[in-house]
Design a protein around this motif. Structure first.
Motif, PDB file in Angstrom:
ATOM      1  N   ARG A  99      10.260  10.789  41.320  1.00  0.00           N
ATOM      2  CA  ARG A  99      10.937  10.638  40.035  1.00  0.00           C
ATOM      3  C   ARG A  99      11.768   9.359  39.954  1.00  0.00           C
ATOM      4  N   SER A 100      12.105   8.782  41.111  1.00  0.00           N
ATOM      5  CA  SER A 100      12.898   7.547  41.102  1.00  0.00           C
ATOM      6  C   SER A 100      12.137   6.376  40.502  1.00  0.00           C
ATOM      7  N   HIS A 101      10.831   6.548  40.267  1.00  0.00           N
ATOM      8  CA  HIS A 101      10.014   5.510  39.630  1.00  0.00           C
ATOM      9  C   HIS A 101       9.922   5.710  38.113  1.00  0.00           C
ATOM     10  N   ASN A 102      10.624   6.739  37.608  1.00  0.00           N
ATOM     11  CA  ASN A 102      10.500   7.075  36.189  1.00  0.00           C
ATOM     12  C   ASN A 102      11.823   6.898  35.441  1.00  0.00           C
ATOM     13  N   ILE A 103      11.695   6.686  34.134  1.00  0.00           N
ATOM     14  CA  ILE A 103      12.821   6.841  33.229  1.00  0.00           C
ATOM     15  C   ILE A 103      12.388   7.777  32.109  1.00  0.00           C
ATOM     16  N   LEU A 104      13.360   8.422  31.456  1.00  0.00           N
ATOM     17  CA  LEU A 104      13.090   9.289  30.317  1.00  0.00           C
ATOM     18  C   LEU A 104      13.717   8.671  29.079  1.00  0.00           C
ATOM     19  N   ILE A 105      12.949   8.655  27.990  1.00  0.00           N
ATOM     20  CA  ILE A 105      13.444   8.098  26.728  1.00  0.00           C
ATOM     21  C   ILE A 105      13.396   9.191  25.663  1.00  0.00           C
ATOM     22  N   ARG A 106      14.541   9.483  25.087  1.00  0.00           N
ATOM     23  CA  ARG A 106      14.644  10.512  24.049  1.00  0.00           C
ATOM     24  C   ARG A 106      14.906   9.863  22.692  1.00  0.00           C
ATOM     25  N   GLY A 107      14.380  10.491  21.649  1.00  0.00           N
ATOM     26  CA  GLY A 107      14.674  10.049  20.291  1.00  0.00           C
ATOM     27  C   GLY A 107      13.628   9.151  19.666  1.00  0.00           C
ATOM     28  N   VAL A 108      12.495   8.930  20.339  1.00  0.00           N
ATOM     29  CA  VAL A 108      11.433   8.087  19.778  1.00  0.00           C
ATOM     30  C   VAL A 108      10.511   8.971  18.932  1.00  0.00           C
ATOM     31  N   PRO A 109      10.341   8.683  17.644  1.00  0.00           N
ATOM     32  CA  PRO A 109       9.462   9.499  16.781  1.00  0.00           C
ATOM     33  C   PRO A 109       8.064   9.640  17.388  1.00  0.00           C
TER      34      PRO A 109
ATOM     35  N   CYS B 143      14.233  -4.983  24.746  1.00  0.00           N
ATOM     36  CA  CYS B 143      15.667  -5.033  24.412  1.00  0.00           C
ATOM     37  C   CYS B 143      16.541  -4.824  25.646  1.00  0.00           C
ATOM     38  N   VAL B 144      16.048  -4.044  26.601  1.00  0.00           N
ATOM     39  CA  VAL B 144      16.858  -3.692  27.768  1.00  0.00           C
ATOM     40  C   VAL B 144      16.591  -4.610  28.956  1.00  0.00           C
ATOM     41  N   LEU B 145      15.303  -4.774  29.294  1.00  0.00           N
ATOM     42  CA  LEU B 145      14.911  -5.596  30.452  1.00  0.00           C
ATOM     43  C   LEU B 145      13.469  -6.058  30.240  1.00  0.00           C
ATOM     44  N   PRO B 146      13.266  -7.210  29.618  1.00  0.00           N
ATOM     45  CA  PRO B 146      11.917  -7.663  29.250  1.00  0.00           C
ATOM     46  C   PRO B 146      10.918  -7.670  30.415  1.00  0.00           C
ATOM     47  N   ASP B 147      11.366  -8.037  31.622  1.00  0.00           N
ATOM     48  CA  ASP B 147      10.452  -8.109  32.758  1.00  0.00           C
ATOM     49  C   ASP B 147       9.874  -6.744  33.134  1.00  0.00           C
ATOM     50  N   ALA B 148      10.513  -5.676  32.671  1.00  0.00           N
ATOM     51  CA  ALA B 148      10.067  -4.337  33.051  1.00  0.00           C
ATOM     52  C   ALA B 148       8.685  -4.011  32.499  1.00  0.00           C
ATOM     53  N   ASN B 149       8.302  -4.627  31.368  1.00  0.00           N
ATOM     54  CA  ASN B 149       6.987  -4.353  30.795  1.00  0.00           C
ATOM     55  C   ASN B 149       5.856  -4.687  31.757  1.00  0.00           C
ATOM     56  N   ASN B 150       6.060  -5.708  32.581  1.00  0.00           N
ATOM     57  CA  ASN B 150       5.012  -6.116  33.521  1.00  0.00           C
ATOM     58  C   ASN B 150       4.807  -5.101  34.635  1.00  0.00           C
ATOM     59  N   GLN B 151       5.800  -4.236  34.857  1.00  0.00           N
ATOM     60  CA  GLN B 151       5.701  -3.267  35.949  1.00  0.00           C
ATOM     61  C   GLN B 151       5.580  -1.831  35.444  1.00  0.00           C
ATOM     62  N   CYS B 152       5.339  -1.696  34.159  1.00  0.00           N
ATOM     63  CA  CYS B 152       5.149  -0.361  33.582  1.00  0.00           C
ATOM     64  C   CYS B 152       3.753   0.154  33.955  1.00  0.00           C
ATOM     65  N   VAL B 153       3.707   1.370  34.503  1.00  0.00           N
ATOM     66  CA  VAL B 153       2.442   1.947  34.968  1.00  0.00           C
ATOM     67  C   VAL B 153       1.860   2.923  33.952  1.00  0.00           C
ATOM     68  N   SER B 154       2.704   3.769  33.379  1.00  0.00           N
ATOM     69  CA  SER B 154       2.187   4.760  32.438  1.00  0.00           C
ATOM     70  C   SER B 154       3.281   5.221  31.481  1.00  0.00           C
ATOM     71  N   VAL B 155       2.833   5.719  30.315  1.00  0.00           N
ATOM     72  CA  VAL B 155       3.733   6.266  29.299  1.00  0.00           C
ATOM     73  C   VAL B 155       3.141   7.590  28.841  1.00  0.00           C
TER      74      VAL B 155
ATOM     75  N   LYS C 242       8.147   9.969  29.074  1.00  0.00           N
ATOM     76  CA  LYS C 242       8.334   9.639  30.492  1.00  0.00           C
ATOM     77  C   LYS C 242       7.603   8.328  30.763  1.00  0.00           C
ATOM     78  N   VAL C 243       8.364   7.324  31.229  1.00  0.00           N
ATOM     79  CA  VAL C 243       7.791   6.010  31.510  1.00  0.00           C
ATOM     80  C   VAL C 243       7.864   5.771  33.013  1.00  0.00           C
ATOM     81  N   SER C 244       6.715   5.517  33.632  1.00  0.00           N
ATOM     82  CA  SER C 244       6.644   5.304  35.084  1.00  0.00           C
ATOM     83  C   SER C 244       6.452   3.827  35.395  1.00  0.00           C
ATOM     84  N   PHE C 245       7.069   3.400  36.514  1.00  0.00           N
ATOM     85  CA  PHE C 245       7.001   2.004  36.931  1.00  0.00           C
ATOM     86  C   PHE C 245       6.485   1.903  38.365  1.00  0.00           C
ATOM     87  N   SER C 246       6.154   0.698  38.753  1.00  0.00           N
ATOM     88  CA  SER C 246       5.577   0.472  40.070  1.00  0.00           C
ATOM     89  C   SER C 246       6.579   0.609  41.200  1.00  0.00           C
ATOM     90  N   ASN C 247       7.875   0.523  40.900  1.00  0.00           N
ATOM     91  CA  ASN C 247       8.887   0.658  41.946  1.00  0.00           C
ATOM     92  C   ASN C 247      10.192   1.159  41.340  1.00  0.00           C
TER      93      ASN C 247
END
Length: 274
Positions: A138-148, A165-177, A192-197
């Protein structure tokens, strides 16, 4: 170490010895600084004495200025040198003040850390391997609430815009949504957004407050992906915080120390939310 791994909150003998050693080192540094200040004051007195001496000699040599021009020039050089030393001593005094202030700040931080450890009496239970693995995953994930909730492609686009808006470089390491939870007409499901690290996740969580400055996203909430046990522990900690505040204790809040939520003393009113 992941921000979500638990770590002991009590000092062992080695840690306490190290802490006292650091305190002794800082105390010795302050003693050295005070000794240096006394030496500098003595040098300053000596320089003033030299200036007075050379001034007296210049007055005596005034009647024979032509024959003693070389001596006068030499005295002028000595005076300039002393003035330069005075300037350097003044700068040194200012630098020493900064060092003393820094040492005092370091002592305050050590005392604050020690107080936080002594006042934190919660014992972290041993974690099962399955729990540790779940936290690591789970440390590779973030949760986003409130998106239609409209569709998968729209979700990808929304997440990309939020990360910009938060961290532009993060898009390059996004694995799944993906959406999680049961569908409801009352509110959209959590993204639930998962990242490579986990490093990029920690950076996003540190910057998540930036999303509040964007009018279209002021209702968006970004948080870490906690295990059920972490949620239970945090709820218990919040209940303890409410109880202690209700009993009249002030200046306390929940902060994350080495990835572990802890009730600790705070000197500001902002509350940590993760």
């Amino acid at each position: 170490m992941s921000d979500f791994q638990c770590s002991p909150t009590t000092l062992n003998a080695d840690q306490f010895t190290l802490l006292m050693s650091k305190l002794n080192e800082i105390s010795n540094d302050i003693a050295v600084i005070k000794t240096t200040q006394l030496t500098l004051q003595s040098d300053l007195t000596e320089c003033k004495s030299i200036l007075e001496k050379h001034s007296s000699e210049l007055l005596r040599l005034d009647k024979t200025l032509t024959g003693h021009s070389h001596s006068i020039s030499q005295h002028d050089l000595d005076i300039a040198s002393c003035s330069s030393r005075i300037d350097r001593l003044t700068d040194s005094q200012n630098s020493l003040k900064v060092v003393v202030d820094s040492a005092s700040h370091r002592l305050s931080k050590v005392e604050s850390l020690q107080q936080g450890i002594l006042t934190n009496n919660r014992t972290t239970p041993s974690l099962q391997p399955s729990e540790l693995l779940d936290r690591l995953r789970r440390s590779h994930n973030i949760l986003i609430r409130g998106v239609p909730e409209t569709g998968a492609e729209e979700d990808l686009s929304s997440v990309s815009s939020i990360l910009d808006c938060v961290l532009p470089d993060a898009n390059n390491q996004c694995v799944s949504v993906a959406r999680i939870g049961k569908s409801s007409t009352d509110r959209p499901r959590i993204l639930k957004v998962s990242f490579s690290n986990s490093v990029i996740v920690n950076k996003i969580l540190r910057n998540k407050a930036l999303i509040k400055s964007v009018p279209d996203y002021h209702r968006i909430i970004i948080s870490d992906d906690k295990t059920p046990l972490q949620v239970k522990e945090l709820d218990s900690l919040r209940e303890e915080l409410r109880r202690r505040r209700g009993a009249g204790e002030s200046g306390i809040d929940i902060k994350y120390i080495s990835g572990t939520p802890t009730i600790t003393k705070t000197d500001h009113t902002a509350r940590s939310r993760n």
